[in-house]
Design a protein around this motif. Structure first.
Motif: not given
Length: 117
Positions: A1-30
């Motif tokens: 089975m071929t390997r699927i690299i999902r780095g770009y999509r995952t990173r985009r999704r996570r940065t979108k989520i991180r923008l929402f939580a940018s004002s949270f403190r500690g691990a809640h923003s990381r």
């Protein structure tokens, strides 16, 4: 089975989520998992508190109107005022009545006296 690299999509999704939580403190923003949990919790709280805010402001308006009405010489209660407003079909909501009570008490006294007649 071929390997699927999902780095770009995952990173985009996570940065979108991180923008929402940018004002949270500690691990809640990381950390991604805690960011998602905090986002769900924040959205639930904001929905609930919008409803609570409506309730709280209505209580405040009622209290203000009642306080000003009882100061008057006629001294009838808030409930009688609202009942007479409905009987006369004067459509003034509680927010407007409380603003009148704060800014111009004489105007509210005039309204209440005219309704009693």
């Amino acid at each position: 089975m071929t390997r699927i690299i999902r780095g770009y999509r995952t990173r985009r999704r996570r940065t979108k989520i991180r923008l929402f939580a940018s004002s949270f403190r500690g691990a809640h923003s990381r950390l991604t998992r805690t960011i998602i949990q905090q986002k769900i919790r924040a959205l639930v709280s904001s929905y609930r508190d919008r409803e609570t805010q409506k309730r709280t402001f209505r209580r405040l308006w009622v209290t203000r109107i009642n306080a000003v009405i009882r100061e008057n010489i006629v001294s009838h209660s808030y409930s009688r005022l609202i009942n007479n407003l409905y009987k006369r079909q004067l459509l003034l909501n509680r927010k407007i009545l409380s603003q009148i009570a704060i800014l111009n008490r004489n105007c509210l006294y005039m309204i209440s006296n005219d309704i009693l007649k």
